[in-house]
Design an enzyme around this catalytic site. Structure first.
Site, PDB file in Angstrom:
ATOM      1  N   GLY A 238     -23.671  20.030 -11.243  1.00 39.60           N
ATOM      2  CA  GLY A 238     -22.745  19.150 -10.542  1.00 39.60           C
ATOM      3  C   GLY A 238     -23.038  19.119  -9.058  1.00 39.60           C
ATOM      4  CB  SER A 239     -20.957  17.984  -6.261  1.00 37.88           C
ATOM      5  OG  SER A 239     -19.781  18.775  -6.389  1.00 37.88           O
ATOM      6  CD  GLU A 260     -30.666  23.667 -12.359  1.00 38.62           C
ATOM      7  OE1 GLU A 260     -31.006  23.028 -11.343  1.00 38.62           O
ATOM      8  OE2 GLU A 260     -31.413  24.454 -12.960  1.00 38.62           O
TER       9      GLU A 260
END
EC number: 1.2.1.3
Length: 506
Positions: A238-239, A260
């Protein structure tokens, strides 16, 4: 019934999950298709009590699964790969409907799942440890690898099923069950994948119940997964903002984490570059998936002598890009996932323009035909320098173009962002390409020569450094993150010498 709902309904029926996709609870997750903005399903979220129960079920499954020989565990993943092959067309279509990806990309995502299953089946017979020379006579040292525990997976909307498979295929052959919280935006593909796994498990015959658990829900479900002491490893995609929360929370309980996160990927185009090759690589990497990949090319760093020529060629290529319904043949750029993505793109373009950028493209298209969907023309922005806006990832098809004179300046620009995921250079100068790959070259986890930044194969470890999070998934030796290592010393002599010459006689 809308077109996207008409297409999704028979697919959900074939996966046997239509009833689950027709939840009536007030708090149900509402799945909408970016193609037309229409609702295509509703999925009931798990309650905290249900989530805790499923995690406990996975923990019980771990206690049984860890003793199953690894090649036998690989057989389950082989069967999962067979189920995916049989359902590739249906699952690929559902991915396209739920995410807005073009057909080939939806199918490609399922192929990626199949590929990682194949990789993991072979891996199930290659979980090797080392034999280590001992300094003590009559002793042998070795290392062994053992199953770790429950693996929690938090996936994002843009790769709703492939990221699960990267983790699940490796986790399963390594002896671990998987608990999966899919994106709230893509719960239907998660239901379909869970159904395929259950088919594979039924064919396998003696898989413990709870090897794969699904936790649809919002932030509160993710927090429960992150905070549970029963979850040995949390793999979260995600962010960067999300990663800043997940990482410390897992660390506080001494769990493992694979992050990630964001990417702000650059392509360097050097004077010796093959421009035909470069244009093709850049356009796919920058505009493919409507710019909604973590490996999307967001910055183009081009030698000053080529800048005008390359800009003209890119603008001509962008003008020819078919933007539209991703299910129609010939479409290359589908929609953004929602209005929030569109608004973020427009804000970034306004900021870049205020900082001296020359914006080409970026406008909304097809608004009359699809009033509730968000199609855009991919944008190219020629920037006078690398500003704060350029250094920030915007999850949309924006390509910032920067110029350089000296190779060292190109490397400095490439690395002067907080993210460190993917990078590429187009050059036929072996000295430049080797310098780009050297320790003082690209600082990204992925560094490519004469191909773009996106489209990684499963055989290599995937991930990056800096604010990208440092995680590695998929190929190479990424499997080690899903296991615990033990160093073993065996004394087969009748003496008891101590290491480092220590003497302790009683």
């Amino acid at each position: 019934m809308t077109r996207s709902a008409q297409l999704a309904t028979p697919l959900l029926e074939r996966f046997g999950v239509l009833a689950q996709a027709r939840a009536t609870a007030a708090d149900a997750l509402r799945a909408t298709s970016p193609i037309d903005g229409a609702e295509i399903g509703r999925v009931a979220p798990v309650t905290p009590e249900q989530a805790a129960e499923r995690i406990q079920r996975a923990r019980a499954a771990f206690l049984a699964w860890r003793t199953v020989p690894a090649p036998r565990r690989g057989e389950l993943v082989r069967l999962l790969g067979e189920e995916l092959r049989a359902a590739k067309d249906d699952l690929g279509a559902l991915v396209s409907i739920e995410t807005g990806k073009i057909r080939s990309e939806g199918l490609g995502e399922v192929q990626e799942m199949i590929d990682i299953c194949d990789f993991a089946v072979g891996l199930s017979r290659q979980l090797y440890g080392l034999t280590i020379a001992s300094e003590r006579p009559g002793h042998r040292m070795m290392e062994s690898w053992h199953p770790l525990g429950v693996v929690g997976v938090i996936s994002a909307f843009n790769f709703p099923v492939a990221v699960w498979s990267w983790n699940a295929a490796l986790a399963l052959v390594c002896g671990n069950p998987v608990v999966w919280k899919p994106s709230e935006k893509t719960p239907l593909t998660a239901l379909a994948v869970q159904a395929l796994f259950e088919r594979a498990a039924a064919r396998f015959g003696d898989a413990p119940e709870g090897l794969s658990q699904l936790l649809p829900g919002g932030r509160e479900v993710g927090e429960l997964l992150v905070d549970s002491p029963e979850v040995a490893l949390v793999s979260a995609t995600g962010s960067t903002r999300m990663g800043r929360e997940v990482g410390p929370r897992v660390a506080r309980r001494f769990g493992r984490v694979l992050l990630e996160l964001g990417g702000n990927n650059a392509v360097i185009v050097a004077p010796t570059a093959d421009l035909d090759l470069a244009v093709r690589g850049i356009v796919f990497a920058a505009a493919g998936t409507a710019g909604q990949r973590c490996t999307t090319t967001r910055r183009l760093i081009v030698h000053r002598s080529l800048a005008d020529t390359l800009m003209q060629r890119l603008q001509a290529a962008y003008a020819r890009l078919p933007v539209g319904d991703p299910l129609e043949d010939g479409t290359l750029v589908g929609p953004l996932v929602d209005q929030a993505a569109f608004d973020a793109m427009q804000a970034a373009l306004r900021a870049a323009e205020a900082q001296g950028g020359q914006v080409s493209g970026g406008e909304r298209v097809l608004a009359q035909q699809y009033p509730d969907a968000w199609y855009v023309r991919p944008a190219i922005v020629r920037m006078p320098r690398q500003t704060d806006t350029v250094r920030q990832e915007t999850f949309a098809p924006i390509l910032y173009v920067l110029e350089y004179e000296h190779f060292e300046d190109a490397i400095a620009l490439q690395n002067d962002v907080p993210q460190g995921l993917s990078s590429a250079i187009f050059s036929n100068d072996v000295r430049e390409t080797e310098a780009f790959l050297a320790a003082d070259g690209s600082d990204c986890g992925i560094a490519n020569v004469n191909i773009g930044t996106s489209g990684a194969e499963i055989g290599g470890a995937f991930g990056g450094d800096k604010e990208t999070g440092g995680g590695r998934e998929s190929g190479s030796d990424a499997w080690k993150a899903y296991m615990r290592r033990a160093t073993n010393t065996i004394n087969y002599s009748r003496e008891l010498p101590l290491a480092q010459g220590v003497r302790f006689e009683v």
